[in-house]
Motif scaffolding. Structure first.
Motif, short mmCIF file in Angstrom:
data_model
loop_
_atom_site.label_atom_id
_atom_site.label_comp_id
_atom_site.label_asym_id
_atom_site.label_seq_id
_atom_site.Cartn_x
_atom_site.Cartn_y
_atom_site.Cartn_z
N PHE A 62 0.83 -1.19 0.00
CA PHE A 62 0.00 0.00 0.00
C PHE A 62 0.88 1.26 0.00
N ALA A 63 1.90 1.26 0.84
CA ALA A 63 2.79 2.43 0.96
C ALA A 63 3.55 2.68 -0.33
N ASP A 64 4.00 1.62 -0.99
CA ASP A 64 4.73 1.77 -2.25
C ASP A 64 3.84 2.35 -3.35
N HIS A 65 2.60 1.93 -3.37
CA HIS A 65 1.70 2.34 -4.44
C HIS A 65 1.06 3.71 -4.18
N PHE A 66 0.61 3.91 -2.95
CA PHE A 66 -0.09 5.15 -2.60
C PHE A 66 0.85 6.06 -1.81
N THR A 67 1.77 6.66 -2.52
CA THR A 67 2.81 7.47 -1.87
C THR A 67 2.23 8.70 -1.18
N GLU A 68 1.01 9.09 -1.54
CA GLU A 68 0.39 10.26 -0.92
C GLU A 68 -0.14 9.98 0.48
N LEU A 69 -0.19 8.73 0.90
CA LEU A 69 -0.70 8.40 2.23
C LEU A 69 0.41 8.53 3.27
N SER A 70 0.45 9.68 3.93
CA SER A 70 1.50 9.94 4.92
C SER A 70 1.37 9.04 6.15
N SER A 71 0.18 8.50 6.38
CA SER A 71 -0.01 7.60 7.52
C SER A 71 0.86 6.35 7.39
N LEU A 72 1.33 6.06 6.19
CA LEU A 72 2.15 4.86 5.96
C LEU A 72 3.65 5.14 6.01
N ASP A 73 4.04 6.33 6.42
CA ASP A 73 5.48 6.68 6.46
C ASP A 73 6.27 5.71 7.33
N LEU A 74 5.73 5.32 8.48
CA LEU A 74 6.44 4.38 9.35
C LEU A 74 6.67 3.05 8.62
N VAL A 75 5.67 2.58 7.91
CA VAL A 75 5.78 1.31 7.19
C VAL A 75 6.90 1.36 6.15
N ARG A 76 7.09 2.51 5.56
CA ARG A 76 8.13 2.67 4.54
C ARG A 76 9.52 2.43 5.12
N THR A 77 9.67 2.57 6.44
CA THR A 77 10.97 2.37 7.07
C THR A 77 11.19 0.93 7.51
#
Length: 177
Positions: A62-77
């Motif tokens: 989800f984080a890779d595809h929907f880069t506009e979702l800032s709620s997923l910033d932690l997941v990106r790490t």
């Protein structure tokens, strides 16, 4: 009820049930927690780890595809687990802490998504590297259903060990009219 409201209900139910499961699992001895009970992922601890692993894998998609979702910033790490049976945590309290952290993040993500995002395609590769393109709202239904499936296994194992988790039905969280 809109699709978004339905997903908000599912996220809230997901958090509520994870809290109930971890409370019940906290009553187990270490031996019962790690004993291979013949479940898909062996033990109660293995199944709890699998639910967290699967959530991280999906949330990273989800984080890779929907880069506009800032709620997923932690997941990106977070590091992407290599396999569905990866044992992220051997310590129940550390596992619980990460589970509860992700449950809050999931609620924040659902609060942030729009109807347009829910109706859009999620493009990703599965664990075998096969390309997929599916409506995001439907993949979220799978996301929540997957956890329910494995929590059902855990509640069965707990019941066999004399621990009743209590009510687990989604209907108990659906608002009355």
């Amino acid at each position: 009820m809109s699709v978004k409201e339905n997903m908000q209900l599912m996220a809230s139910y997901n958090q509520w049930m994870n809290q109930a499961i971890y409370k019940a699992v906290g009553e187990l001895s270490r031996a019962d927690l790690v004993a291979d009970k013949g479940a898909f992922f062996g033990s109660v601890l293995g199944t709890l780890n699998h639910n967290l692993v699967a959530d991280i894998i999906w949330l990273k998609r989800f984080a890779d595809h929907f880069t506009e979702l800032s709620s997923l910033d932690l997941v990106r790490t977070l590091e992407r687990p290599a396999a569905l049976n990866t044992q992220l945590f051997d310590d129940l309290l550390l596992l619980q802490s990460k589970r509860f952290e992700l449950d809050k993040l999931i609620i924040a993500m659902i609060d942030e998504v729009t109807d347009e995002i829910l109706a859009s395609a999620l493009v990703y590769k599965n664990m075998k590297g096969i390309d997929h393109s599916q409506r995001f709202g439907f993949t979220l239904q799978h996301f929540f259903n997957h956890q329910t499936h494995h929590r059902g296994q855990i509640t069965t194992l707990l019941f066999q060990m004399g621990i009743d988790v209590g009510t687990t039905d989604l209907i108990t969280t659906i608002p009355r009219m």
